[in-house]
Every structure is written in structure tokens, then in C-alpha cells.
Motif scaffolding. Structure first.
Motif, PDB file in Angstrom:
ATOM      1  N   ALA A 119      37.679  59.746  16.786  1.00  0.00           N
ATOM      2  CA  ALA A 119      36.633  59.179  15.934  1.00  0.00           C
ATOM      3  C   ALA A 119      35.350  59.968  16.152  1.00  0.00           C
ATOM      4  CB  ALA A 119      36.412  57.711  16.265  1.00  0.00           C
ATOM      5  N   THR A 120      34.692  60.399  15.077  1.00  0.00           N
ATOM      6  CA  THR A 120      33.489  61.218  15.204  1.00  0.00           C
ATOM      7  C   THR A 120      32.364  60.662  14.341  1.00  0.00           C
ATOM      8  OG1 THR A 120      33.869  62.770  13.363  1.00  0.00           O
ATOM      9  CG2 THR A 120      35.005  63.227  15.443  1.00  0.00           C
ATOM     10  N   ASP A 121      31.156  60.968  14.752  1.00  0.00           N
ATOM     11  CA  ASP A 121      29.971  60.640  13.966  1.00  0.00           C
ATOM     12  C   ASP A 121      28.787  61.367  14.598  1.00  0.00           C
ATOM     13  OD1 ASP A 121      28.026  59.267  12.248  1.00  0.00           O
ATOM     14  OD2 ASP A 121      29.613  57.799  11.920  1.00  0.00           O
ATOM     15  N   LEU A 122      27.592  61.102  14.093  1.00  0.00           N
ATOM     16  CA  LEU A 122      26.388  61.668  14.689  1.00  0.00           C
ATOM     17  C   LEU A 122      26.302  61.260  16.157  1.00  0.00           C
ATOM     18  CD1 LEU A 122      23.868  60.852  11.822  1.00  0.00           C
ATOM     19  CD2 LEU A 122      24.700  63.126  12.429  1.00  0.00           C
ATOM     20  N   PRO A 123      25.727  62.086  16.996  1.00  0.00           N
ATOM     21  CA  PRO A 123      25.635  61.741  18.427  1.00  0.00           C
ATOM     22  C   PRO A 123      25.026  60.366  18.675  1.00  0.00           C
ATOM     23  CG  PRO A 123      24.988  64.018  18.087  1.00  0.00           C
ATOM     24  CD  PRO A 123      25.161  63.431  16.725  1.00  0.00           C
ATOM     25  N   GLU A 124      24.015  59.986  17.880  1.00  0.00           N
ATOM     26  CA  GLU A 124      23.359  58.700  18.102  1.00  0.00           C
ATOM     27  C   GLU A 124      24.196  57.514  17.657  1.00  0.00           C
ATOM     28  OE1 GLU A 124      21.129  60.680  14.568  1.00  0.00           O
ATOM     29  OE2 GLU A 124      22.189  61.285  16.400  1.00  0.00           O
ATOM     30  N   LEU A 150      39.757  58.904  21.172  1.00  0.00           N
ATOM     31  CA  LEU A 150      38.604  59.617  21.693  1.00  0.00           C
ATOM     32  C   LEU A 150      37.425  59.419  20.750  1.00  0.00           C
ATOM     33  CD1 LEU A 150      40.236  63.075  22.581  1.00  0.00           C
ATOM     34  CD2 LEU A 150      39.925  61.111  24.101  1.00  0.00           C
ATOM     35  N   VAL A 151      36.219  59.423  21.287  1.00  0.00           N
ATOM     36  CA  VAL A 151      34.988  59.390  20.499  1.00  0.00           C
ATOM     37  C   VAL A 151      34.227  60.669  20.804  1.00  0.00           C
ATOM     38  CG1 VAL A 151      32.782  58.248  20.120  1.00  0.00           C
ATOM     39  CG2 VAL A 151      34.852  56.878  20.451  1.00  0.00           C
ATOM     40  N   ARG A 152      33.891  61.439  19.767  1.00  0.00           N
ATOM     41  CA  ARG A 152      33.205  62.703  19.958  1.00  0.00           C
ATOM     42  C   ARG A 152      32.119  62.888  18.892  1.00  0.00           C
ATOM     43  NH1 ARG A 152      35.409  61.921  23.929  1.00  0.00           N
ATOM     44  NH2 ARG A 152      36.851  63.244  25.133  1.00  0.00           N
ATOM     45  N   ASP A 160      29.284  74.199  16.009  1.00  0.00           N
ATOM     46  CA  ASP A 160      29.508  74.054  17.450  1.00  0.00           C
ATOM     47  C   ASP A 160      30.248  72.753  17.767  1.00  0.00           C
ATOM     48  OD1 ASP A 160      28.303  76.458  18.019  1.00  0.00           O
ATOM     49  OD2 ASP A 160      26.332  75.573  18.412  1.00  0.00           O
ATOM     50  N   HIS A 161      29.906  71.672  17.055  1.00  0.00           N
ATOM     51  CA  HIS A 161      30.601  70.411  17.277  1.00  0.00           C
ATOM     52  C   HIS A 161      32.086  70.534  16.938  1.00  0.00           C
ATOM     53  CE1 HIS A 161      26.832  67.566  17.048  1.00  0.00           C
ATOM     54  NE2 HIS A 161      26.861  68.330  18.129  1.00  0.00           N
ATOM     55  N   VAL A 162      32.379  71.225  15.836  1.00  0.00           N
ATOM     56  CA  VAL A 162      33.779  71.419  15.442  1.00  0.00           C
ATOM     57  C   VAL A 162      34.530  72.224  16.497  1.00  0.00           C
ATOM     58  CG1 VAL A 162      35.299  72.536  13.753  1.00  0.00           C
ATOM     59  CG2 VAL A 162      33.335  71.204  12.972  1.00  0.00           C
ATOM     60  N   ILE A 163      33.935  73.313  16.956  1.00  0.00           N
ATOM     61  CA  ILE A 163      34.596  74.173  17.934  1.00  0.00           C
ATOM     62  C   ILE A 163      34.802  73.449  19.259  1.00  0.00           C
ATOM     63  CG2 ILE A 163      34.321  76.269  19.308  1.00  0.00           C
ATOM     64  CD1 ILE A 163      35.238  76.689  16.407  1.00  0.00           C
ATOM     65  N   ASN A 164      33.841  72.630  19.658  1.00  0.00           N
ATOM     66  CA  ASN A 164      34.000  71.872  20.903  1.00  0.00           C
ATOM     67  C   ASN A 164      35.208  70.947  20.837  1.00  0.00           C
ATOM     68  OD1 ASN A 164      31.752  73.047  22.054  1.00  0.00           O
ATOM     69  ND2 ASN A 164      30.368  71.373  21.500  1.00  0.00           N
ATOM     70  N   ILE A 165      35.387  70.300  19.695  1.00  0.00           N
ATOM     71  CA  ILE A 165      36.535  69.411  19.537  1.00  0.00           C
ATOM     72  C   ILE A 165      37.829  70.216  19.487  1.00  0.00           C
ATOM     73  CG2 ILE A 165      37.678  67.813  17.945  1.00  0.00           C
ATOM     74  CD1 ILE A 165      34.896  66.771  17.194  1.00  0.00           C
ATOM     75  N   ALA A 166      37.825  71.316  18.760  1.00  0.00           N
ATOM     76  CA  ALA A 166      39.023  72.150  18.654  1.00  0.00           C
ATOM     77  C   ALA A 166      39.460  72.651  20.023  1.00  0.00           C
ATOM     78  CB  ALA A 166      38.767  73.324  17.717  1.00  0.00           C
ATOM     79  N   ARG A 167      38.499  73.079  20.829  1.00  0.00           N
ATOM     80  CA  ARG A 167      38.838  73.556  22.166  1.00  0.00           C
ATOM     81  C   ARG A 167      39.391  72.437  23.030  1.00  0.00           C
ATOM     82  NH1 ARG A 167      33.293  77.091  22.975  1.00  0.00           N
ATOM     83  NH2 ARG A 167      34.007  78.996  21.908  1.00  0.00           N
TER      84      ARG A 167
END
Length: 330
Positions: A119-124, A150-152, A160-167
Motif C-alpha cells: 500500500a502506498t501514498d504520500l509520506p504524510e 507493506l506500507v511504503r 526515487d520512491h519507485v526505485i526504492n520499492i522496486a529494490r
């Protein structure tokens, strides 16, 4: 969340109230603990703190029944391809908000214990997701339904957010050690609305369906979009550009009665808001040839079709308008 409200989730003159399921396409069934996370009082508190991210929206109720539906319903295309039913499924949801859709995916009976929900959204907004998703009751130990959730953070347009999740997904292995976490489904529920967010949303979908997020040797993820039409003129630029990079089709459904008779196929979706607006679920895949195209850096160019079909000129796709004119089979 403290401090100044994020303007994306707190548009001017925000005046919204909790939305509860109220028709055949929105019979979202959750346990008592999940009602605490997604019920009226929880939504009121969520709206106050997180703005529009704290409310459950119409298309969320529609897609929950596509995800985990009564046995008397049949869908085309189905959520999970029969040929892939034995493989690890990784569901990544964009703009998860309250987490109600991710929660339904995590408890879906069609999934197995190897599956993963991100599950993803804005950091806040992630604190709301963590609160709601970890409130959900643990599945009975005798059940095979033991997905990891997972929550990311994933801000649309943020590479960068996409790549962090992919890694990270490459490190989330099946217990057997033979499967990594390639994305099989990208879930979007009620995300096509604000004009300024249309290009960032499309850009993130392109990032998630391009190397290194996916391998050229892997099957492209299914992109599942649950969508309620609110302002056609404001939203059509997304579909005109989306169709250049993705092929997509509407989900249709039929019912099986007590005598095992099949009803006619009909578009899955209806006037779910009671205000005359239509809602649809589309299933899309990245066009293979588009992997060789250059994604423009400017949002205005992306929505204008620049780079699509391998050329720098502006262009648009008419799939969405054609589907509307054809009545989607109705």
C-alpha cells in the motif's frame, strides 16, 4: 500529521463527509476491527487529519467486489489470470488513502500465503495506512491466506520512491528462495480527478511498468483502474494520453442463478454515487512497443502525447471516448 496541511489532500473549500456502502456494487464486508478503521467515525477523524485521503471514495467500494466477490459472480477479465494462479502475486496500490482496498486484497480468498500487498501514498499519509492496515485481524492460522502487507511512501512522479520499492521487492523472496517480488498488479482506485495530478500519476504508472521496475523477461503487470467520472472535460486528458502507452478494456460481469443459468454480460459498474455519474473498472497493460519510446520530462508534453509512438509530435488516443460512445456493451 501536524503542521501545515498538504494542499493536495486539502483543496480549497474542502467539504466532504464519510461515505458508507449502499448498493449492490458496494457490499464491502469487513470484520469489527476493520469497521473501526473504515467506518463513519474513523473516516470523520481521517478527513480532519488527512483531508481527502481520510475518506473512502465511491470507486473503492466498486473494486472491493471485483477483488473478492460472491461465488455467483463471474468477471471478464478476472482479477487473477488462471494461468498465473499458482504464481506469487504482488499487488502494489497507488494512492491507498485509508487502505480499504489494500485490506480487501490482503483478505481475498483467491490469494495464497505467498502473496504480497504493498500500500502506498504520500509520506504524510503513510501513518494512516499503517494504523488502519495493522488494525485488521490476523487470519486464522489454518487458512492459507497469510499475505504480507507493506506500507511504503510513493509520491506520484517521484522516481526515487519507485526505485526504492522496486529494490526492496527484489529482496522479498518466497520462502522457497526461488521467487522474487516482481509486481503483478498495480491497483488504482479513484485516482483520476485533479488535473494537476494526472501527469504525475501517468508518469508513475510508466515508471512502474518500465525497467528496472520490471524486467523485459517478465510479464507486464496488470494495471487495474477503478474510476468514477466526475468531470469529463478535466479528466479526459489523462485517458487520451494513457491509451497511447497502455491498452485497456472494461471489466464486464455476469451472475449465476440458483439453477446455474448465466445472465448476460454487463459492464461492471453503475450509478454508484446516486448523482448520475458513471463508474468503471478498466484492466490495462503497457503496450510492448512503448518500452522503446522516450518518456518526456515535462508534464504538459506527457499529457500531450509527446514521445508516444516514437515521435515528438503531439497526439492522443481515443479508446476511452470510443468505449463511452459504444456504451461499453450496454
Amino acid at each position: 500529521m501536524t503542521g501545515v496541511h498538504n494542499h493536495v489532500n486539502f483543496p480549497e473549500e474542502l467539504a466532504i463527509s464519510p461515505l458508507l456502502p449502499r448498493n449492490i456494487y458496494s457490499t464491502c464486508d469487513f470484520g469489527n476491527k476493520q469497521q473501526l478503521a473504515f467506518g463513519a467515525e474513523a473516516q470523520r477523524e481521517g478527513i480532519e487529519t488527512y483531508g481527502i485521503a481520510g475518506r473512502v471514495w465511491e470507486a473503492a467500494y466498486l473494486i472491493t467486489n471485483y477483488i473478492d466477490h460472491p461465488p455467483t459472480w463471474e468477471f471478464d477479465p478476472p482479477l487473477i489470470d488462471k494461468h498465473l494462479s499458482g504464481h506469487k502475486q504482488v499487488f502494489l496500490e497507488l494512492g491507498s488513502g485509508t487502505g480499504i482496498v489494500a485490506a480487501k486484497i490482503a483478505q481475498a480468498s483467491a490469494l495464497s500465503g505467498r502473496d504480497l500487498v504493498v500500500a502506498t501514498d504520500l509520506p504524510e499519509v503513510c501513518p494512516l495506512l499503517e494504523k488502519n492496515l495493522f488494525v485488521t485481524p490476523k487470519v486464522d492460522s489454518e487458512s492459507a491466506n497469510t499475505q504480507v502487507t507493506l506500507v511504503r511512501p510513493l509520491s506520484w512522479g517521484n522516481y526515487d520512491h519507485v526505485i526504492n520499492i522496486a529494490r526492496e521487492l527484489k529482496l522479498v523472496d518466497d520462502p522457497s528462495g526461488h521467487e522474487h517480488g516482481c509486481i503483478t498488479h498495480i491497483i488504482c482506485s479513484d485516482l483520476v480527478y485533479f488535473p494537476e495530478l494526472l501527469a504525475p500519476l501517468l508518469r508513475t504508472l510508466l515508471h512502474l511498468t518500465s525497467p528496472p521496475s520490471v524486467s523485459i523477461f517478465e510479464l507486464q503487470p496488470r494495471v487495474i483502474i477503478s474510476y468514477k467520472v466526475r468531470s469529463f472535460s478535466k479528466e479526459i486528458p489523462f485517458w487520451s494520453a494513457f491509451g497511447l502507452w497502455f491498452s485497456f478494456e472494461p471489466v464486464v460481469a455476469r451472475k449465476i442463478d440458483a439453477n446455474s443459468s448465466l445472465s448476460e454480460w454487463q459492464r461492471f459498474g453503475s450509478d454508484i454515487g446516486g448523482d448520475g455519474d458513471l463508474a468503471f473498472i478498466f484492466v490495462a497493460r503497457r503496450r510492448p512497443e512503448s518500452l522503446n519510446w522516450t518518456i518526456p520530462s515535462e508534464n504538459i508534453d506527457l499529457l500531450g502525447g509527446v514521445g508516444a509512438r516514437g515521435t515528438s509530435g503531439k497526439k492522443s488516443d481515443e479508446t476511452f471516448e470510443t468505449l463511452l460512445l459504444m456504451g461499453l456493451g450496454e
